[in-house]
Design an enzyme around this catalytic site. Structure first.
Site, PDB file in Angstrom:
ATOM      1  N   GLU A 262     -31.779 -85.254  44.642  1.00  0.00           N
ATOM      2  CA  GLU A 262     -32.692 -84.119  44.459  1.00  0.00           C
ATOM      3  C   GLU A 262     -33.653 -84.456  43.338  1.00  0.00           C
ATOM      4  OE1 GLU A 262     -31.064 -80.218  43.445  1.00  0.00           O
ATOM      5  OE2 GLU A 262     -33.003 -79.370  44.004  1.00  0.00           O
ATOM      6  N   CYS A 454     -32.006 -77.003  45.651  1.00  0.00           N
ATOM      7  CA  CYS A 454     -32.927 -75.875  45.536  1.00  0.00           C
ATOM      8  C   CYS A 454     -34.370 -76.307  45.777  1.00  0.00           C
ATOM      9  CB  CYS A 454     -32.793 -75.215  44.172  1.00  0.00           C
ATOM     10  SG  CYS A 454     -31.213 -74.414  43.964  1.00  0.00           S
ATOM     11  N   ASN A 585     -30.090 -74.546  52.385  1.00  0.00           N
ATOM     12  CA  ASN A 585     -29.376 -75.052  51.214  1.00  0.00           C
ATOM     13  C   ASN A 585     -28.747 -73.887  50.469  1.00  0.00           C
ATOM     14  OD1 ASN A 585     -28.720 -76.927  48.948  1.00  0.00           O
ATOM     15  ND2 ASN A 585     -30.054 -75.484  47.866  1.00  0.00           N
ATOM     16  N   GLU A 586     -27.482 -73.812  50.479  1.00  0.00           N
ATOM     17  CA  GLU A 586     -26.704 -72.777  49.798  1.00  0.00           C
ATOM     18  C   GLU A 586     -27.430 -71.417  49.732  1.00  0.00           C
ATOM     19  OE1 GLU A 586     -27.017 -73.379  45.037  1.00  0.00           O
ATOM     20  OE2 GLU A 586     -25.612 -74.733  45.998  1.00  0.00           O
TER      21      GLU A 586
HETATM   22  O1  AHR Z   1     -27.417 -79.855  42.222  1.00  0.00           O
HETATM   23  C1  AHR Z   1     -28.186 -78.979  41.485  1.00  0.00           C
HETATM   24  C2  AHR Z   1     -28.409 -77.667  42.207  1.00  0.00           C
HETATM   25  O2  AHR Z   1     -27.183 -77.056  42.433  1.00  0.00           O
HETATM   26  C3  AHR Z   1     -29.003 -77.754  43.566  1.00  0.00           C
HETATM   27  O3  AHR Z   1     -30.363 -77.800  43.555  1.00  0.00           O
HETATM   28  C4  AHR Z   1     -28.548 -76.510  44.222  1.00  0.00           C
HETATM   29  O4  AHR Z   1     -28.423 -76.660  45.602  1.00  0.00           O
HETATM   30  C5  AHR Z   1     -27.270 -76.192  43.516  1.00  0.00           C
HETATM   31  O5  AHR Z   1     -27.251 -74.898  43.051  1.00  0.00           O
END
Ligand code: AHR
Length: 845
Positions: A262, A454, A585-586
């Protein structure tokens, strides 16, 4: 257990409830087997609580049932005036106000009062919804009333399933009585809320649930730092036996370990992407970070002139204009380091505004003004042209910090943009920083997930990551603010990600938004925060098409597909052979999410049935609401989801006590991609519990298809998140953490067949040991992995597996607080293995 109690409770109550009219939902049941509960919020940040009336007639708080998930952490996530109704089908419905400026309220649904479906935030015309209340009608639907800021009252109709909310135009004439609530004194304070009678069975279930959570939290607080006391009596050596059962094998995933990349903590720009010029596009702005502008990271002997009238590309409108004797400096990412003989490749786009012949002096300048490398570019013609220049640092120069300097040597105006400086040597010549890329490659990842986290779903709808804006010539890529509070040039875009995967032999796993932005997004200009309702439905077909285009771009034939032609023009005519895609994503598993996610996944599966689609089940493990609802959603659509993405960042104690987490997972539903996980420290203790968890993942490699530790990279001084696997600065890797070594061992010594085994040791010590035996059917090699997380030496007798003397052993041990570990390569002495305290070992057979 939980479900059967729930059904019992719901059935008992369904018989006793009935349609409600505009009076508060409070019924007296009046039987010995019932008791009274009160739901209320002790404070706007405290969420919804439950209290019950004790035999001594006082209200006893049990704990928090749920909390607001609306918009940003910190400033938002508040619950105002919660209002609960017990519906005629035995379920529970909750409404609350989120703040006094957003055009929405919050709505949630629960079957048992304990697990609440992730909240929806129905949109209304008025901003600032106060005191929403509701009443169930005879047909099962709900009438909702709220007060607007100007005092007017409004009416929203909600469907029986609490998923559709329709505001009726104009104010409502509902009377004050509708807002009547119950009161109770809890903990000495008078609270407003809703009171209900429930079967004692239901209250017992709720209290047991809370007690179980408390017990789990207590276990999760365990840390190895207390081991001297905890294991004072076990002595210096413990004996155990591992019985391997070669006849009991099962196929497991051959893609179990990968990496999560990321752009967080400067992982991309200023990190893996080897570009040395910061803000090369002059596109920094306060939207990236307060105080940033087009001139951030640039310096000059005169005021820097920034223009936008004749841009190199509409995607990158800003550029700088230099006059004779101006010198424009770039300070790089905190600095640029140059050493004698080091070679760089400079490039720039220049537009010769006056049309006169000119020259641009390009130099690397040390702090004392000495140019340690320099060259001249002849600037001719008009319009934007690209110029390149190799720079080699003088062999007599000292290693040190330099700035990049650009000086026009003749009269006239030179517009410059996309000012770039790369080290000559990058990973496979593809523009990535060599040391970082090599450290990632050494993990032997079977896949790379990108571009986040995120970052994928973004800070609000306008910040959702659009992959198509990250390919093509640099200047045509659309830069964007990074949700982690900096700038993305998109120099590291989808082409580079796919190429990196190919370079390290890993499958690409792009993860893109499910049509909703990050649930923690701040409020947009309209005051609507969180998922902001998602991409409007009429724009969703175009968004689905964008994702289909990605598959076409990655896998299509340039002869027939225009998307594939773009890939070929960028230098890769052969397909990238994309096999996986992650959607979401989550996310909070709201109705807005479910509608959009289903639409996207259906479009993908219809057109590309062979592509494996991975869904998401929120940011936490069981029993979080998103996890529960996410799994329910995925299991209801098995034809759409091959896997779901689980995330959890947990204490080391949690990992010690949840080694069985996947042992009872349903093997018939979608598989698991454990896409983000880590224990919360950068010490050897984390490496140990993560090694134990990896043994558990291998044991469950028939249901866990993939996993990736997160986050991967962090630049010193720019951490958005800790811990990370690899820390670095401008010049070097500053730390390969103990967790890195665990991941590297499991990535290197992996198999596709799991061989059952059983560990025999005193039961109270069992949770501190782990073992896993895997076989690689292609090479015929077997690997025995062992973790001793006890403060004593472990003497292990292995039965059922021959361990010849001399078998290679790799691993590490140390103190639990160590921040670095030394990897040792030794040889086994035979079937009796001795592991030092706090040790990880892999034996190759
Ligand atoms: O890994 C860091 C963050 O953790 C990521 O962006 C998110 O998906 C999670 O909350």
């Amino acid at each position: 257990m939980k479900k059967s109690l729930l059904l019992l409770a719901a059935a008992a109550l369904a018989a006793q409830t009935r349609a409600q009219q505009p009076v508060p939902a409070y019924q007296i049941i009046g039987r010995d087997t019932t008791c009274q509960i009160f739901v209320y919020s002790p404070g706007e940040k405290d969420g919804l609580h439950l209290a019950y009336l004790t035999d001594n007639d006082h209200w006893q708080d049990v704990g928090q049932l749920c909390a607001s998930d609306y918009a940003e952490w910190g400033s938002e996530k508040r619950m105002h005036h919660p209002y609960v109704v017990h519906a005629s089908d035995g379920t529970w419905r909750l409404l609350f106000g989120v703040n006094d400026y957003s055009p929405c309220f919050a709505a949630a649904y629960s079957e048992d009062l304990v697990t609440w479906r992730p909240q929806d935030y129905p949109r209304v015309a008025e901003k600032g919804v106060a005191e929403p209340v509701m009443f169930q009608m005879d047909d099962g639907t709900f009438d909702i009333y709220f007060k607007a800021k100007d005092g007017t009252r409004h009416y929203v109709q909600a469907s029986e399933d609490f998923r559709k909310f329709t505001e009726q135009p104009g104010p409502s004439t509902i009377e004050d009585m509708a807002w009547m609530r119950d009161t109770a004194t809890v903990g000495g304070r008078v609270q407003q809320g809703n009171q209900f009678d429930v079967p004692k069975l239901h209250l017992d279930y709720i209290r047991q649930y809370f007690a179980a959570i408390d017990r789990d939290n207590e276990l999760s607080r365990e840390t190895m730092r207390d081991d001297a006391r905890r294991f004072a009596r076990i002595g210096n050596n413990v004996e155990a036996t591992l019985t391997v059962k070669p006849a009991q094998t099962k196929r497991i995933s051959d893609k179990l370990l990968g990496v999560f990349f990321e752009d967080i903590s400067y992982a991309a720009d200023g990190g893996l992407y080897a570009e040395l010029v910061q803000n090369r596009d002059f596109e920094y702005s306060p939207a990236d970070r307060r105080g940033w502008t087009a001139t951030t990271a640039w310096q000059s002997n005169r005021e820097i002139r920034i223009a936008t009238d004749v841009p190199l590309s509409t995607a990158n409108p800003h550029y700088a204009v230099l006059a004779a004797r101006d010198t424009l400096y770039n300070i790089g990412w905190d600095s640029i380091t140059a050493a004698p003989q080091s070679a760089f490749d400079f490039s720039v786009y220049v537009r010769n505004e006056s049309g006169l012949r000119n020259q641009l002096l390009v130099a690397l300048v040390a702090a004392d003004g000495t140019a340690v490398a320099k060259g001249k570019l002849k600037i001719e013609g008009q319009g934007w042209n690209r110029y390149t220049l190799p720079l080699v640092v003088d062999r007599k120069a000292l290693k040190g910090r330099v700035r990049l300097a650009l000086t026009p040597l003749k009269e006239g105006q030179l517009a410059v943009d996309m000012v770039s400086l790369f080290p000559r040597e990058t990973f496979r010549g593809h523009g990535l920083r060599k040391d970082l890329a090599e450290a990632i490659a050494a993990l032997h990842p079977k896949f790379v997930r990108f571009p986040g986290g995120c970052m994928s779903h973004g800070q609000g709808i306008d910040n959702i990551y659009h992959w198509n804006q990250t390919v093509g010539p640099w200047q045509d890529r659309t830069p964007a603010p990074n949700i982690w509070n900096y700038h993305q040039t998109r120099g590291l875009g989808f082409y580079e990600y796919f190429q990196f995967c190919e370079d390290i032999g890993a499958e690409p796993l792009p993860v893109l938004a499910a049509g909703v932005p990050c649930q923690n997004s701040r409020c947009n200009a309209d005051g609507y925060g969180g998922q902001q309702g998602g991409i409007p439905m009429d724009q969703m077909p175009a968004y689905c098409q964008e994702l289909l285009n990605l598959i076409e771009w990655a896998n299509g034939d340039p002869a027939t597909s225009s998307w594939a032609r773009l890939r070929a023009e960028a230098g890769h005519p052969a397909p990238f052979n994309l096999k996986y895609i992650g959607i979401g994503n989550e996310d909070i598993i709201s109705t807005a999410f479910e509608e959009r996610c289903e639409m996207i996944c259906r479009a993908i599966k219809e057109r590309y049935p062979h592509i494996k689609v991975c869904g998401t089940v929120g940011p936490f493990h069981d029993p979080s609401p998103d996890y529960v609802e996410g799994w329910k959603f995925a299991k209801a659509h098995p034809q759409l989801f091959d896997m779901v993405d689980e995330h959890y960042y947990e204490s080391t104690g949690w990992f010690m006590h949840h080694q069985d987490y996947y042992d009872h997972y349903d093997r018939t539903g979608p598989q698991v991609y454990l896409g983000e996980w880590a224990s919360r420290s950068t010490t050897h203790e984390s490496a140990l519990v993560e090694a134990m968890h990896l043994c558990a993942l291998e044991r469950n490699g028939d249901v866990v298809a993939m996993s990736s530790y997160a986050p991967l990279l962090c630049k010193e001084g720019h951490a958005n998140w800790n811990p990370d696997m690899i820390y670095f600065n401008n010049d070097t890797i500053t730390a390969l953490t103990p967790s890195y070594e665990t991941q590297r061992l499991w990535g290197t010594y992996c198999g596709d067949e799991y061989v059952a085994s059983e560990l025999a040791i005193a039961p109270e010590l069992r949770y501190r040991l782990a073992a896993s035996v895997v076989r690689n059917t292609a090479t015929g090699k077997t690997y025995l992995k062992l973790v001793n997380a006890l403060p004593s030496q472990l003497t292990l007798t292995v039965d059922g597996l021959s361990i010849p003397a001399g078998a290679p052993v790799e691993g590490f041990h140390g103190q639990v607080t160590d921040r670095r570990v030394r990897v040792e390569r030794t040889a086994a002495e035979g079937p009796r293995l001795v592991l030092p305290p706090y040790a990880v070992r892999v034996i190759e057979l």
